[in-house]
Design an enzyme around this catalytic site. Structure first.
Site, PDB file in Angstrom:
ATOM      1  N   GLU A   1      -2.076  -3.175  -6.433  1.00  0.00           N
ATOM      2  CA  GLU A   1      -3.024  -2.259  -6.954  1.00  0.00           C
ATOM      3  C   GLU A   1      -2.360  -1.098  -7.427  1.00  0.00           C
ATOM      4  O   GLU A   1      -2.400  -0.576  -8.672  1.00  0.00           O
ATOM      5  CB  GLU A   1      -3.894  -2.006  -5.789  1.00  0.00           C
ATOM      6  CG  GLU A   1      -4.871  -0.760  -6.316  1.00  0.00           C
ATOM      7  CD  GLU A   1      -5.753  -0.311  -5.013  1.00  0.00           C
ATOM      8  OE1 GLU A   1      -6.581  -1.569  -4.399  1.00  0.00           O
ATOM      9  OE2 GLU A   1      -5.698   0.692  -4.166  1.00  0.00           O
TER      10      GLU A   1
ATOM     11  N   VAL B   1      -6.029   2.824   9.845  1.00  0.00           N
ATOM     12  CA  VAL B   1      -6.178   3.890  10.884  1.00  0.00           C
ATOM     13  C   VAL B   1      -6.188   3.461  12.162  1.00  0.00           C
ATOM     14  O   VAL B   1      -5.667   3.814  13.035  1.00  0.00           O
ATOM     15  CB  VAL B   1      -7.421   4.659  10.549  1.00  0.00           C
ATOM     16  CG1 VAL B   1      -7.861   5.530  11.513  1.00  0.00           C
ATOM     17  CG2 VAL B   1      -7.360   5.277   9.004  1.00  0.00           C
TER      18      VAL B   1
ATOM     19  N   GLY C   1       0.960  -1.035   0.043  1.00  0.00           N
ATOM     20  CA  GLY C   1       0.098  -0.063   0.089  1.00  0.00           C
ATOM     21  C   GLY C   1       0.772   1.193   0.003  1.00  0.00           C
ATOM     22  O   GLY C   1       2.037   1.028  -0.058  1.00  0.00           O
ATOM     23  N   ILE C   2       0.128   2.401  -0.071  1.00  0.00           N
ATOM     24  CA  ILE C   2       1.024   3.496   0.140  1.00  0.00           C
ATOM     25  C   ILE C   2       1.268   4.091   1.542  1.00  0.00           C
ATOM     26  O   ILE C   2       0.196   3.894   2.227  1.00  0.00           O
ATOM     27  CB  ILE C   2       0.132   4.808  -0.771  1.00  0.00           C
ATOM     28  CG1 ILE C   2       1.116   5.974  -1.076  1.00  0.00           C
ATOM     29  CG2 ILE C   2      -1.212   5.269  -0.245  1.00  0.00           C
ATOM     30  CD1 ILE C   2       0.493   6.745  -1.900  1.00  0.00           C
ATOM     31  N   GLY C   3       2.091   4.692   1.783  1.00  0.00           N
ATOM     32  CA  GLY C   3       2.300   5.309   3.209  1.00  0.00           C
ATOM     33  C   GLY C   3       3.934   5.018   3.645  1.00  0.00           C
ATOM     34  O   GLY C   3       4.604   4.403   3.053  1.00  0.00           O
ATOM     35  N   GLY C   4       4.043   5.650   4.901  1.00  0.00           N
ATOM     36  CA  GLY C   4       5.445   5.619   5.272  1.00  0.00           C
ATOM     37  C   GLY C   4       5.731   3.932   5.683  1.00  0.00           C
ATOM     38  O   GLY C   4       6.909   3.520   5.550  1.00  0.00           O
TER      39      GLY C   4
END
Length: 448
Positions: A245, A320, A220-223
């Protein structure tokens, strides 16, 4: 066939294209880095005279000019397939609304939806000698958009990376009604991530040892996913594959480090398969005309049955928060949409169906509440009222924080509570135990 002559006949200015918009129209604006630019500027000038315009799009990497129109909500609505910061800000202005969906369903939804699609506007690369325009790094659901639309308008940008894929990565001039030649702006980028935080590195140190040679990756995207990708690039892992994806910069780092060959993939052997891409200029330069990359529609890429064919599939995504039952929220803060469901659930399902597959949901144990300034646990007794359950408790596999990892598959309610509390921040554990006791999912014999 004289495609050059067709091109000249269909060439219009952005103002001429926008003149065809009528009150009540549904318009598709493209997707992510493929969102149109010249048409948008022209429509913003005309928008004060239009009413009840409905526009679809998502993952905006810049603020469209129409968003800056005075009293925007009196003239149009923006209907997002997946929220991001630009769109979250637009929600507060009253003209942006979320459409909940599994991203893999999007092509079918275009065909099934009762609402019309009067105009589709796509940013594309220059036409080739055979009359085809490449849709850039956004194959995603765009072919379904083209099939659904009454009128297709392409906005040619010479800076668009040419992304190789199937026939559905292109639109032919025979299916195009109007052609706009814009100012060839640089493709919208996402800045490369800065240095990984200590928390990101701690999570990466837990996940990377779980990845075998020859695994097929989805990040996924993110740190945290980025930190994991950077750690993989520096590891001894080899012959990794990609089926994802979203194609992000972490894959470029791994590929340039020689970790990705795709040699052990069961399908699409030797190719990095993805539904769309967004990132730095380095990423766009890497994917441009690269035969190792394979841009395909999202109903193929995100299909759990396709994912299941890939042995040792490793899915790594953010969240989250997570509750003590194992429900994962990756898209909202209460009723406020932060992003969307995307394909996370599909990859969680597909990874478990894969021989040797694993899915990891990664999150920091705490966050700072902006209103109170206090640290609060991301592992909660129950999800916050209004929050969305992106991954149901029955589907969740590994949950990872900087304090550890727990595989929830097959665990009873009390085992789940014990395992999740065990990877929560130490300062939050006693309160979580008290709440677990109230919900009757805590055994007195459990260690505190």
């Amino acid at each position: 066939m004289d495609y050059a002559n067709q091109y000249r006949q269909k060439l219009v200015t952005a103002d001429q294209a926008v003149a065809t918009v009528q009150d009540g129209d549904w318009i598709d604006y493209g997707w992510c880095a493929g969102t149109n630019v010249a048409f948008d500027k022209a429509l913003a000038k005309r928008m004060p005279d239009l009413y009840d315009i409905k526009i679809r799009g998502a993952l905006l990497l810049h603020e469209p000019e129409i968003f800056k129109v005075e009293n925007a909500k009196e003239h149009f609505t923006w209907n997002s397939w997946f929220m991001n910061p630009v769109e979250r800000h637009a929600v507060s202005k009253g003209f942006c609304f979320m459409t909940p969906l599994r991203y893999s369903e999007l092509p079918r939804l275009y065909h099934d939806m009762k609402d019309p699609l009067n105009i589709a506007v796509l940013q594309v690369g220059p036409m080739d000698k055979d009359g085809y325009f490449n849709v850039g790094p956004e194959t995603s659901h765009i072919y379904a958009v083209i099939e659904k639309a009454d009128r297709v308008i392409v906005e040619v940008n010479k800076n668009m990376p040419i992304c190789l894929g199937s026939r559905r990565s292109y639109v032919h001039i025979n299916d195009v009604d109007m052609i706009i030649e814009g100012d060839n702006p640089a493709i919208d980028t996402i800045p490369e991530a800065g240095p990984a935080s200590e928390v990101d590195q701690a999570v990466a140190r837990l996940v990377v040892p779980e990845i075998p040679d020859g695994a097929c990756l989805q990040l996924g995207i993110g740190g945290m996913p980025n930190a994991i990708g950077e750690m993989i690039a520096k590891s001894d892992l080899k012959d990794l594959g990609v089926h994802t994806e979203m194609y992000v910069d972490a894959y470029v780092a791994m590929a340039e480090a020689g970790k990705i060959t795709g040699a052990r993939k069961n399908i699409d052997v030797g190719r990095q398969t993805y539904a769309f891409a967004a990132g730095s200029k380095r990423l766009y330069d890497y994917i441009d005309n690269n035969p190792e990359l394979y841009n395909e529609t999202v109903d193929y890429v995100n299909d759990p049955n396709v994912i299941a064919k890939l042995d040792n599939f490793i899915s790594i995504n953010n969240a989250v928060d997570v509750d003590l039952f194992g429900q994962v929220n990756a898209e909202s803060a209460g009723v406020k949409n932060i992003s969307g469901a995307g394909g996370q659930q599909d990859f969680v399902l597909g990874a478990y169906l894969s021989k040797g597959g694993k899915s990891f949901i990664c999150l920091s144990s705490t966050y700072k509440n902006r209103e109170t300034g206090k640290l609060e646990s991301r592992i909660r007794p129950t999800l916050q009222t209004g929050s969305q359950s992106t991954d149901t408790r029955t589907n969740t596999m590994y949950i990872v924080t900087e304090y550890g990892m727990v595989n929830l598959k097959g665990l009873t309610a009390w085992q789940r509570a014990e395992g999740l509390i065990g990877i929560a921040h130490p300062d939050c554990r006693d309160e979580l135990i008290r709440e677990a006791e109230k919900m009757h999912i805590w055994r007195r014999s459990n260690k505190r």
